[in-house]
Design a protein around this motif. Sequence first.
Motif, PDB file in Angstrom:
ATOM      1  N   HIS A  62       0.816  -1.220   0.000  1.00 24.78           N
ATOM      2  CA  HIS A  62       0.000   0.000   0.000  1.00 24.78           C
ATOM      3  C   HIS A  62       0.848   1.269   0.000  1.00 24.78           C
ATOM      4  O   HIS A  62       0.430   2.295   0.537  1.00 24.78           O
ATOM      5  N   ARG A  98      -0.881   4.489  -1.122  1.00 22.12           N
ATOM      6  CA  ARG A  98      -2.163   4.847  -0.531  1.00 22.12           C
ATOM      7  C   ARG A  98      -2.026   6.012   0.435  1.00 22.12           C
ATOM      8  O   ARG A  98      -1.064   6.099   1.197  1.00 22.12           O
ATOM      9  N   GLU A 134      -4.239   2.824   5.129  1.00 24.47           N
ATOM     10  CA  GLU A 134      -3.723   1.513   4.710  1.00 24.47           C
ATOM     11  C   GLU A 134      -2.267   1.315   5.098  1.00 24.47           C
ATOM     12  O   GLU A 134      -1.865   0.231   5.527  1.00 24.47           O
ATOM     13  N   GLN A 173      -1.960   0.541   8.856  1.00 26.80           N
ATOM     14  CA  GLN A 173      -2.338  -0.840   9.158  1.00 26.80           C
ATOM     15  C   GLN A 173      -1.283  -1.822   8.677  1.00 26.80           C
ATOM     16  O   GLN A 173      -0.965  -2.807   9.361  1.00 26.80           O
ATOM     17  N   GLU A 174      -0.716  -1.544   7.498  1.00 31.93           N
ATOM     18  CA  GLU A 174       0.294  -2.445   6.952  1.00 31.93           C
ATOM     19  C   GLU A 174       1.571  -2.407   7.792  1.00 31.93           C
ATOM     20  O   GLU A 174       2.171  -3.448   8.073  1.00 31.93           O
TER      21      GLU A 174
END
Length: 266
Positions: free
Chosen positions: A95, A98, A102, A105-106
Amino acid sequence: MLSFPTWAVAGFWGLVSGSALLLGAAVGYFTHIPQRLIAAIMAFGSGVLISTLSLELMEEAYRKGGFDSTGLGFVGGAALYTLANWLLARYGAKHRKRSGEEQTQERAAVQKGHTEGNEAGDDNGLALAVGALLDGIPESIVIGLSMLAGGGVSMVAVVAIFLSNLPEGLSSAAGMRKAGRRPAYVLGLWAGIAVISGISSLIGYSVFSGFSAEVVAATTAISAGAVLAMIADTMIPEAFAVAHNFTGLITVIGFLVSFVLSKLGG
């Protein structure tokens, strides 16, 4: 009148186009641009790139090498990019373009060891850097290759790549800020990619100036295939995630702008 070696001119224009990444990253990191606007800019940049690879790169590759070199290079470039992108996704760089949550979270998943290529305590900073490099090199090589015909740079390619690099840097840096990346890392990363863009353009001219037309055609097509795969894998998803039904229209406008530039340049 002062003149510079052609290889130096190629490097300069590669650096100019790459500098848009740093400019976009600075804007994306230090200002709070609405995600809908970021998505719209990303869609516009996608249209610009699609037009450029269609009207400039593939036409030039076909003119020099015919269907065989162009077709094989185009599919090969897309396959190489897809493989590299798949490997990077395993290490937490899926991501990287992005602008929302995102990347946050990644990064958290990587640090907890929940991704395939990482263990608990790892970070995905290196994967992000390699991903940014992967996205930037094909575009930059194109600028150097465009100078092989007569020593003059394709200003259409330079402008188009500059316009597409702005949203790439902007969206990625906005996501990196939300993921807790420090300014030194973000700006240092994109400054480095800008410099490498100049070097890649220089190499694109210097290395391939001695090769046959078929090899140059295949290399141009490889770059075009990699760029199109990059658009489909990283730019369009970011645009559609927020802009939704307007993505197609904005992409078409970007295509039209690049089309007009190509005709004015001709």
